[in-house]
Design an enzyme around this catalytic site. Structure first.
Site, short mmCIF file in Angstrom:
data_model
loop_
_atom_site.label_atom_id
_atom_site.label_comp_id
_atom_site.label_asym_id
_atom_site.label_seq_id
_atom_site.Cartn_x
_atom_site.Cartn_y
_atom_site.Cartn_z
N ASP A 16 -30.19 -10.01 -43.82
CA ASP A 16 -30.39 -9.20 -42.59
C ASP A 16 -31.66 -8.91 -42.17
O ASP A 16 -32.47 -9.82 -42.62
CB ASP A 16 -29.31 -7.52 -42.80
CG ASP A 16 -28.92 -7.25 -41.65
OD1 ASP A 16 -29.60 -7.07 -40.74
OD2 ASP A 16 -27.79 -6.82 -41.56
N HIS A 69 -33.32 -11.60 -40.72
CA HIS A 69 -33.09 -11.37 -39.28
C HIS A 69 -34.42 -10.53 -38.48
O HIS A 69 -34.40 -10.38 -37.62
CB HIS A 69 -31.82 -10.31 -38.88
CG HIS A 69 -30.58 -10.76 -39.47
ND1 HIS A 69 -29.57 -10.20 -39.18
CD2 HIS A 69 -30.26 -12.12 -40.00
CE1 HIS A 69 -28.25 -11.02 -39.73
NE2 HIS A 69 -28.84 -12.17 -40.21
#
Ligand SMILES: *[C@@H]1O[C@H](CO)[C@@H](O)[C@H](O)[C@H]1NC(C)=O
Length: 407
Positions: free
Chosen positions: A230, A253
């Site tokens: 993430d 991310h």
């Protein structure tokens, strides 16, 4: 000649003796009182639960009138329960120094959302060591549930390391691997510096943000290396005066401000004065991102500087997404976002995009972005200039900006 020998030997012995006498003293002067978890019964075998010994060592260190250090020697220590090291501590200078690995019991932290927490510890230092969250069982459960092939629900999962409600904290050289959820969270703190933090988890591990900062001020992050599933660094609501410098991100991310505007409970959500300087993104889904959900929740993101970033095969190198809604599920509202984004500078951003649109500024219809500036930006897609996309944005371009035509 022979008469010289005894004094030389004597002098050596005297020095040796002095060294033996004074070394521990000097050491103590520097480190204060030492509380070795092994002396409290912790076993470095990775299977005996060391939660109790760790808490007892902490309690003694915390009540010491002198600066004190909890020492974790090399080896694997199972910390099977959600564990909170609480302050305030008497000396105001407690160090948790680890050369070992703390191992979680997989997917078993009851309903706790935290594994290791330091709370109300002003003047805390956390140095060295590894936290192994053993998140795989939880990720697998979530992946199964995501595919709706089984009806059972998964445990909530835990953040590996939380620093909560503390001032004047230093975290140095800590490594976190395979956290069930976020790796390192700083929440309701002031003046926290994280140096040389390393985060490692697989690219497909869900919700495993590397470093998350929440409702805090004057938090600095230097020299972080984050590979995870993430955000590498995520900046939640209520943050001001953050400095993030030299972060290597990927897979992951990207570095994100937000998401903002999801929770309906909190008062107006504000993020201001954030600098991200010198970051490297390798194969990440995003580079520098600001994300807000649609809906009536009010808030402001202002005075943000992103400078000196290198992108290598990044899907969205520069992105403002005010229609954030991952998986298009559970979105609070189809209305446009009420979070105002203003005064955001992108300076010296270069490298390659993995998609045609390298600059994507998708702002709110009802609260358009303002004061957005791009300076010295050069982003390519397949060795050609990439494209840009802008909606509801006002701003300026300075110096060379490629792709251009947006502001
Ligand atoms: C912005 O934050 C930095 C720390 O990152 C701080 O040094 C600076 O004083 C802040 N600026 C303002 C205007 O508060």
């Amino acid at each position: 000649m022979a008469t010289n020998k005894p004094p030389a030997l004597l002098s050596l012995l005297v020095h040796l003796h002095a060294a033996l006498l004074f070394l521990p003293d000097n050491h103590q002067a520097a480190a204060g009182a030492m509380y070795n978890v092994v002396r409290y019964g912790a076993r470095a075998d990775g299977s005996a639960d060391a939660t109790g010994p760790f808490l007892r060592a902490w309690a003694d260190a915390c009540r010491s009138p002198r600066p004190a250090t909890v020492l974790v020697p090399p080896g694997r220590f199972l910390v099977a329960h959600a564990t909170t090291f609480s302050g305030p501590c008497r000396s105001g200078r407690v160090t948790f120094a680890s050369a070992g690995t703390l191992v979680a019991r997989p997917a078993s932290l009851e309903s706790s959302e935290r594994w290791i927490t330091f709370e109300n510890v002003d003047g805390l230092r956390v140095t060295g060591g590894t936290l192994d969250g053993r998140g795989r069982a939880l990720w697998n459960c979530k992946k199964k549930r995501g595919s709706r092939s089984s009806g059972h629900s998964c445990p909530a999962g835990a953040t590996s390391l939380t620093i909560s409600n503390s001032r004047g904290v230093e975290v140095d050289g800590v490594r976190s691997v395979d956290s069930e959820m976020f790796h390192v969270v700083v929440i309701q703190c002031e003046r926290v510096t994280l140096r040389g933090v390393t985060v490692q988890a697989p690219a497909d591990s869900p919700n495993t943000d590397g470093i998350h900062v929440h409702m805090s001020s004057h938090v600095a992050v230097f020299d972080a290396r984050v590979s995870t599933g993430d955000d590498c660094v995520s900046i939640g609501p209520g943050n001001s005066n953050l400095w993030i410098e030299r972060v290597a991100c990927g897979p992951g991310h990207g570095i994100s401000i937000g998401s903002l505007g999801k929770q309906q409970g909190m008062a107006m959500e504000v993020v201001q004065n954030v600098t991200v300087k010198t970051a490297w993104f390798t194969g990440t889904t995003n580079g520098l991102r600001i994300k807000t959900w649609g809906g009536p929740k009010r808030g402001v993101v202002r005075d943000v500087t992103f400078m000196d970033a290198t992108m290598a095969g990044v899907e969205n190198p520069i992105i403002i997404d005010q229609n954030y809604c991952p998986n298009d599920a559970g979105c609070p509202s189809s209305r446009s976002s009420s979070i105002k984004i203003t005064d955001v500078r992108y300076v010296g951003i270069r490298g390659s995009s993995a998609t045609p649109v390298a600059v994507n500024l998708d702002c709110s219809r009802s609260s358009p972005c303002s004061g957005i500036s791009l300076q010295d930006v050069a982003l390519t897609y397949r060795n050609r200039v990439a494209k840009s996309y802008c909606r509801n944005v006002q701003g300026t371009q300075l110096g060379l900006v490629l792709p251009q035509g947006c502001l």
